[in-house]
Design a protein around this motif. Structure first.
Motif, PDB file in Angstrom:
ATOM      1  N   GLN A  71       3.191 -11.911  -7.038  1.00  0.00           N
ATOM      2  CA  GLN A  71       1.842 -11.704  -6.533  1.00  0.00           C
ATOM      3  C   GLN A  71       1.571 -10.241  -6.175  1.00  0.00           C
ATOM      4  O   GLN A  71       0.557  -9.673  -6.578  1.00  0.00           O
ATOM      5  CB  GLN A  71       1.609 -12.590  -5.301  1.00  0.00           C
ATOM      6  CG  GLN A  71       0.201 -12.436  -4.716  1.00  0.00           C
ATOM      7  CD  GLN A  71       0.019 -13.286  -3.474  1.00  0.00           C
ATOM      8  OE1 GLN A  71       0.869 -14.096  -3.137  1.00  0.00           O
ATOM      9  NE2 GLN A  71      -1.105 -13.097  -2.797  1.00  0.00           N
ATOM     10  N   LYS A  72       2.482  -9.627  -5.411  1.00  0.00           N
ATOM     11  CA  LYS A  72       2.208  -8.267  -4.966  1.00  0.00           C
ATOM     12  C   LYS A  72       2.263  -7.266  -6.113  1.00  0.00           C
ATOM     13  O   LYS A  72       1.516  -6.295  -6.135  1.00  0.00           O
ATOM     14  CB  LYS A  72       3.207  -7.867  -3.879  1.00  0.00           C
ATOM     15  CG  LYS A  72       2.951  -8.602  -2.561  1.00  0.00           C
ATOM     16  CD  LYS A  72       3.793  -8.046  -1.432  1.00  0.00           C
ATOM     17  CE  LYS A  72       3.440  -8.718  -0.115  1.00  0.00           C
ATOM     18  NZ  LYS A  72       4.215  -8.174   1.019  1.00  0.00           N
ATOM     19  N   LEU A  73       3.131  -7.520  -7.094  1.00  0.00           N
ATOM     20  CA  LEU A  73       3.142  -6.664  -8.278  1.00  0.00           C
ATOM     21  C   LEU A  73       1.838  -6.831  -9.051  1.00  0.00           C
ATOM     22  O   LEU A  73       1.245  -5.855  -9.510  1.00  0.00           O
ATOM     23  CB  LEU A  73       4.330  -7.010  -9.171  1.00  0.00           C
ATOM     24  CG  LEU A  73       5.689  -6.380  -8.832  1.00  0.00           C
ATOM     25  CD1 LEU A  73       6.735  -6.803  -9.849  1.00  0.00           C
ATOM     26  CD2 LEU A  73       5.593  -4.873  -8.773  1.00  0.00           C
ATOM     27  N   GLY A 156       8.514   6.428  -0.820  1.00  0.00           N
ATOM     28  CA  GLY A 156       9.748   7.083  -0.383  1.00  0.00           C
ATOM     29  C   GLY A 156      10.101   6.801   1.056  1.00  0.00           C
ATOM     30  O   GLY A 156      11.268   6.565   1.389  1.00  0.00           O
ATOM     31  N   PHE A 157       9.115   6.795   1.952  1.00  0.00           N
ATOM     32  CA  PHE A 157       9.404   6.559   3.363  1.00  0.00           C
ATOM     33  C   PHE A 157       9.698   5.086   3.635  1.00  0.00           C
ATOM     34  O   PHE A 157      10.468   4.766   4.548  1.00  0.00           O
ATOM     35  CB  PHE A 157       8.243   7.043   4.236  1.00  0.00           C
ATOM     36  CG  PHE A 157       8.147   8.542   4.299  1.00  0.00           C
ATOM     37  CD1 PHE A 157       9.049   9.276   5.050  1.00  0.00           C
ATOM     38  CD2 PHE A 157       7.170   9.220   3.588  1.00  0.00           C
ATOM     39  CE1 PHE A 157       8.980  10.651   5.102  1.00  0.00           C
ATOM     40  CE2 PHE A 157       7.089  10.598   3.636  1.00  0.00           C
ATOM     41  CZ  PHE A 157       7.996  11.325   4.381  1.00  0.00           C
ATOM     42  N   PHE A 158       9.124   4.198   2.852  1.00  0.00           N
ATOM     43  CA  PHE A 158       9.463   2.773   2.971  1.00  0.00           C
ATOM     44  C   PHE A 158      10.947   2.565   2.670  1.00  0.00           C
ATOM     45  O   PHE A 158      11.654   1.875   3.420  1.00  0.00           O
ATOM     46  CB  PHE A 158       8.583   1.962   2.016  1.00  0.00           C
ATOM     47  CG  PHE A 158       9.051   0.549   1.818  1.00  0.00           C
ATOM     48  CD1 PHE A 158       9.015  -0.364   2.855  1.00  0.00           C
ATOM     49  CD2 PHE A 158       9.540   0.136   0.575  1.00  0.00           C
ATOM     50  CE1 PHE A 158       9.454  -1.666   2.673  1.00  0.00           C
ATOM     51  CE2 PHE A 158       9.976  -1.161   0.390  1.00  0.00           C
ATOM     52  CZ  PHE A 158       9.942  -2.072   1.448  1.00  0.00           C
ATOM     53  N   SER A 184       5.597   1.624  -5.858  1.00  0.00           N
ATOM     54  CA  SER A 184       6.044   1.244  -4.516  1.00  0.00           C
ATOM     55  C   SER A 184       6.373  -0.237  -4.451  1.00  0.00           C
ATOM     56  O   SER A 184       7.374  -0.653  -3.868  1.00  0.00           O
ATOM     57  CB  SER A 184       4.961   1.567  -3.475  1.00  0.00           C
ATOM     58  OG  SER A 184       4.774   2.948  -3.357  1.00  0.00           O
ATOM     59  N   GLN A 185       5.526  -1.055  -5.070  1.00  0.00           N
ATOM     60  CA  GLN A 185       5.775  -2.506  -5.076  1.00  0.00           C
ATOM     61  C   GLN A 185       6.989  -2.850  -5.929  1.00  0.00           C
ATOM     62  O   GLN A 185       7.707  -3.805  -5.638  1.00  0.00           O
ATOM     63  CB  GLN A 185       4.534  -3.249  -5.586  1.00  0.00           C
ATOM     64  CG  GLN A 185       3.371  -3.261  -4.623  1.00  0.00           C
ATOM     65  CD  GLN A 185       3.677  -4.013  -3.339  1.00  0.00           C
ATOM     66  OE1 GLN A 185       2.960  -3.885  -2.367  1.00  0.00           O
ATOM     67  NE2 GLN A 185       4.726  -4.808  -3.285  1.00  0.00           N
ATOM     68  N   LEU A 186       7.224  -2.066  -6.987  1.00  0.00           N
ATOM     69  CA  LEU A 186       8.438  -2.279  -7.781  1.00  0.00           C
ATOM     70  C   LEU A 186       9.678  -2.098  -6.911  1.00  0.00           C
ATOM     71  O   LEU A 186      10.634  -2.878  -6.975  1.00  0.00           O
ATOM     72  CB  LEU A 186       8.477  -1.300  -8.955  1.00  0.00           C
ATOM     73  CG  LEU A 186       7.732  -1.688 -10.236  1.00  0.00           C
ATOM     74  CD1 LEU A 186       7.876  -0.588 -11.279  1.00  0.00           C
ATOM     75  CD2 LEU A 186       8.257  -3.006 -10.803  1.00  0.00           C
ATOM     76  N   GLN A 197       3.377  -3.616   2.890  1.00  0.00           N
ATOM     77  CA  GLN A 197       1.992  -3.956   2.588  1.00  0.00           C
ATOM     78  C   GLN A 197       1.325  -2.700   2.028  1.00  0.00           C
ATOM     79  O   GLN A 197       1.137  -1.719   2.747  1.00  0.00           O
ATOM     80  CB  GLN A 197       1.260  -4.415   3.849  1.00  0.00           C
ATOM     81  CG  GLN A 197      -0.193  -4.788   3.606  1.00  0.00           C
ATOM     82  CD  GLN A 197      -0.937  -5.047   4.893  1.00  0.00           C
ATOM     83  OE1 GLN A 197      -2.006  -4.508   5.120  1.00  0.00           O
ATOM     84  NE2 GLN A 197      -0.360  -5.882   5.769  1.00  0.00           N
ATOM     85  N   MET A 198       1.019  -2.720   0.735  1.00  0.00           N
ATOM     86  CA  MET A 198       0.440  -1.564   0.071  1.00  0.00           C
ATOM     87  C   MET A 198      -1.075  -1.743  -0.037  1.00  0.00           C
ATOM     88  O   MET A 198      -1.549  -2.717  -0.622  1.00  0.00           O
ATOM     89  CB  MET A 198       1.057  -1.375  -1.320  1.00  0.00           C
ATOM     90  CG  MET A 198       0.541  -0.147  -2.050  1.00  0.00           C
ATOM     91  SD  MET A 198       0.835   1.391  -1.152  1.00  0.00           S
ATOM     92  CE  MET A 198       2.625   1.472  -1.190  1.00  0.00           C
TER      93      MET A 198
END
Length: 898
Positions: A71-73, A156-158, A184-186, A197-198
């Protein structure tokens, strides 16, 4: 032994091969790499059950299915789906090549890191280097709670929070670039976490809610917009904070507005926003007035993939602080350089930064500064404005006095707009020429000044020309014959007043040309891509004002450097001409010149390390003259006898110097000299023997070890002892065995007697004398002189002292004038070192010898029958009675010491 490549290395290799082939189909390198990576993920999923399809279209359908099932991807994949509309046979090959790879999540994360590193700058998919992101997480002390990154990029910070924080964090990121949000989601997918949460879109719109965060971490984009546009677009989102034309500052303001009370934030910024004026200054003032900025950490350049500029970490805390201070840390030295010129932070960078943050004293690397002081410097947050300059570590050893350039020189830039002029007949000095001019190579731009509006800027004798651009600006002193030449705008000239003599001008220029000087200049400059000097910067730079000895040393070293450089250039030119086919006949004269230079240099270089050469040219006259006269007789018996006397006279000279140092330092130290005074009384009553001189030298050196504020005393005592213990040095033992015992043997007829025996003994003994002189080579660095005459200059309020330099073995002494604040005594001998003047009277004195009919230098010898003193000459070896001044001075010293 070969090491097996990891799965991530294999994946990167086959992905690179695929990208090369797919690009031939008209696909960009960035799209090829992202498409290929998605195929890798799909194949990894298929390997757990289904078989691989045989066509590219079917393969891409599987990739779409892979995305839609997550879903998020899927929510962030809008920009990715268009990439899956172009099938190519190389996709099938890629799928089969990676089908047997059973990689871990971490190995696929490493492969994705590699993909991002190889994306073009135009893609805008910048990743904050892992070590910087993790450093910022640690400095912000992230433990658990909500974390915000308003410019999340590729997450990067995540990833840094997941790697560093001890407890899972709930991470919210906002990102305008859809591909960056998808990547980021990858990472989130591969890390098997749902704590990200992006929010896609501008942070100034997607973060419009009232949610507050425990931490804010970000590396905001470096772009500029019109300030009025910024006010219109962003003011509401960051209320009540002030917007700016610098987008990096707007992101910081937004992040700070989202911080909970007690929350902490860390931002990575370009150094320029730390000191620029206008709206940026107003934003910095707001941070300080609120008391929320806690620290500024300056990092090295070349850390980030898209720029070579230096950057800094800003640390904030949303806790009101009274009498707030800001910690400044310079960490721009904590890196190692990789291939390709990129830099990477040292492994222990965090510990070093934390140590510097805790340092309360101001050092070259850290300081704590009040808000009031920062206000006084236009709210500049550049650490160089507050930390100690690096030169501070050695400043006092370079020169006791330092002056600002603006106080001692006129500073002006060269002529503008010369670059637009046509070629002509007028030579022009440009900044790019100065390095070559310092090496004796003169090449100038030739310009026609007929169309120049206004008068050109021209040189004057002893101007310092300083290169305006470059990390290591060259400085060149204009000789009188080059006065009146035109200077280009790429050069600044420093024109010194009458109080700065040419020797001092040369010293300042050589300081600028040194590694330490270049670093000193850089510490005043702001961090730009190319270091650029300005008049304002130059006015603030302080420079050393050296004493005459140091000026002369640097001037002579510069002459030697220039002379050797010219010979090197001549030799290179000769080789060049040979291979240009000019032939030997045309080069004969040049060859003869080079050959003569080679033989001269070889001879000089061969001699320079020999003790005989050093003594003859650098040692104080009393020692050098005695050494020169060792072989005035051809008879070996006489030579050996002179060697025996030389040892005694060397010891007497060293005792005289050592006693003078003790007397000079007496007021500042509590040591007693009563035992040494008693030794001298007893020895004078019977006549000072070689053994007496050795014992006195031992006592003197033992006492000099207590003097810790005089370099002369330290060097002197170090020659007598090994380290800080009581063990005597080789020099001390050698003088006792070679000078005292052998002299006693000679006096009692136990030494060599025949000419042949004396020849063998003299050659052996000469080696011991040379070893002893090598051990006291430090004495050649001191200036010994006689004060011949003294006058007072009422205008300058200085004493002008005419002196004779006692250096080397020639009795025709070089003359010099010293300008001093305090008077010296005429016909006294002195030592000068580092601005310190030490009188050698009464232990070594200058008196008229009626027997030789000239002034000579004397040491103490014995008491006479009338209560006076007999002196022995270093020059002639003869004896004279001490005059009343020496007698009275010596008696007063003996009485005062008990």
């Amino acid at each position: 032994m070969e090491t097996k490549a990891s799965h991530s290395q294999h994946l990167c290799y086959i992905l690179s091969r695929f990208s090369e082939r797919y690009q031939r189909y008209g696909v960009s390198a960035d799209d090829a790499l992202l498409t290929g990576f998605l195929i890798l993920l799909m194949v990894r999923e298929v390997n757990s059950g289904a078989a691989l399809p045989s066509s590219a279209d079917e393969l891409l359908n599987l990739v779409r299915a892979y995305l839609s099932q997550r879903q998020k991807l899927a929510e962030t994949a809008d920009s990715i789906y268009p990439l899956l509309n172009r099938s190519h046979g190389s996709m099938v090959e890629l799928a089969y090549n990676c089908s047997d790879i059973q990689g871990t999540d971490q190995e696929y994360i490493e492969t994705l890191d590699w993909v991002i590193d190889h994306l073009s700058v135009d893609a805008g998919l910048y990743a904050t280097p892992r070590e910087i992101a993790e450093l910022m997480v640690k400095l912000a002390k992230v433990k658990d709670g909500n974390v915000l990154d308003p410019a999340a990029g590729t997450g990067g910070f995540f990833r840094a929070c997941n790697a560093v924080a001890k407890a899972p964090v709930r991470f919210v990121g906002a990102e305008l670039n859809p591909k960056a949000a998808f990547i980021s989601q990858l990472y989130c997918e591969l890390g098997c976490t749902d704590h990200l949460q992006m929010r896609r879109g501008s942070a100034f719109h997607t973060l419009a809610d009232d949610v507050r965060y425990d931490y804010v971490l970000s590396n905001p984009p470096i772009t500029r917009i019109n300030r009025h546009e910024a006010v219109y677009a962003y003011a509401d989102a960051m209320q009540p904070r002030r917007p700016s034309g610098e987008m990096s500052l707007n992101f910081i303001q937004l992040g700070l507005s989202k911080l909970k009370p007690g929350g902490r934030a860390a931002f990575l910024v370009n150094m320029g926003v730390l000191y620029s004026l206008g709206a940026a200054r107003e934003v910095r003032a707001e941070w300080l007035d609120r008391g929320e900025l806690t620290a500024v950490v300056a990092l090295p350049g070349k850390l980030l993939p898209h720029t070579s500029n230096k950057c800094a970490i800003l640390l904030f805390e949303n806790s009101p602080r009274k009498n707030a201070i800001v910690n400044f840390v310079k960490a721009d030295d904590l890196y190692s350089e990789l291939k390709g010129g990129r830099a990477v932070l040292l492994d222990d960078v965090l510990n070093i930064i934390l140590e510097r943050l805790l340092q309360k004293e101001t050092t070259p690397f850290s300081c704590q500064v009040s808000v009031d002081e920062i206000r006084s410097k236009d709210y500049s947050l550049h650490p160089d404005a507050y930390v100690l300059k690096e030169i501070h570590e050695v400043a006092s050893r370079v020169a006791e006095r330092w002056e600002k350039l603006s106080d001692i020189a006129t500073i002006q830039q060269g002529t503008h707009n010369l670059g637009n002029l046509a070629k002509g007949d007028t030579p022009v000095i440009c900044g790019k020429h100065l390095h070559e001019m310092c090496e004796g190579i003169f090449q100038f731009e030739m310009k026609d000044l007929a169309k120049l509006s206004g008068q050109p800027v021209r040189t004057a004798a002893y101007d310092v020309l300083l290169q305006r651009l470059g990390d290591k600006p060259a400085a060149y002193v204009v000789p009188p014959e080059m006065a009146g030449m035109v200077i280009d705008q790429t050069v600044f000239f420093l024109r010194f007043g009458k109080l700065i003599d040419p020797g001092q001008v040369h010293f300042i220029a050589e300081f600028f040309n040194s590694k330490r000087g270049a670093s000193h200049i850089a510490s005043f400059c702001r961090s730009t891509t190319v270091q650029t000097l300005t008049k304002t910067v130059l006015q603030e730079i302080d420079v050393p004002i050296a004493d005459s000895a140091l000026k002369e040393l640097v001037l002579e070293a510069s002459k030697a450097e220039l002379a050797l450089s010219r010979e090197l250039i001549r030799a290179k030119s000769l080789k060049h001409q040979v291979f240009e086919g000019l032939g030997f006949e045309k080069l004969a004269d040049s060859y003869d010149q080079v050959l003569f230079s080679v033989k001269t240099l070889e001879n000089a270089l061969e001699q320079k390390d020999k003790i005989s050469y050093k003594v003859a040219h650098q040692y104080p006259f009393p020692i050098a003259y005695l050494y020169r006269n060792l072989y005035t007789d051809r008879e070996w018996t006489a030579i050996y006898g002179r060697q025996m006397k030389f040892g005694e006279q060397l010891l007497s000279f060293l005792v005289g110097v050592g006693l003078s140092l003790l007397a000079n330092c007496r007021e500042k130290h509590s040591y007693s000299l009563s035992d040494i005074a008693e030794q001298i009384r007893g020895a004078l009553s019977k006549g000072l023997s070689p053994g007496d001189w050795w014992s006195l030298l031992h006592s003197v050196c033992e006492r000099l070890r207590q003097v810790n504020d005089c370099q002369l005393a330290t060097e002197f005592s170090n020659a007598w002892y090994k380290g800080r213990g009581s063990k005597l040095s080789d020099f001390a033992n050698l003088t006792k065995e070679a000078f005292i015992q052998k002299l006693n043997d000679s006096k009692h007829h136990r030494g060599p007697s025949t000419s042949d025996e004396c020849k063998v003994a003299a050659k052996d003994h000469q080696i011991l004398i040379d070893e002893a002189l090598f051990s006291i080579e430090f004495i050649s660095q001191w200036k010994f002189f006689i004060c011949d005459d003294l006058k007072y200059n009422a205008l300058s309020k200085k004493f002008l002292c005419s002196i004779s330099l006692l250096m080397g073995d020639h009795p025709c002494f070089e003359q010099e004038i010293l300008s001093l604040n305090d008077p010296l005594s005429s016909n006294h001998m002195y030592i000068s070192s580092g601005g310190r003047m030490v009188s050698l009277s009464p232990f070594i004195s200058v008196s008229y010898n009626s027997g030789t009919k000239r002034k000579e230098i004397f040491s103490l010898d014995k008491r006479d029958k009338k209560g006076g003193y007999i002196l022995k000459s270093f020059d002639s070896g003869s004896s004279v009675s001490a005059d009343d001044e020496i007698k009275e001075t010596l008696n007063q010293w003996l009485e005062s010491e008990g």
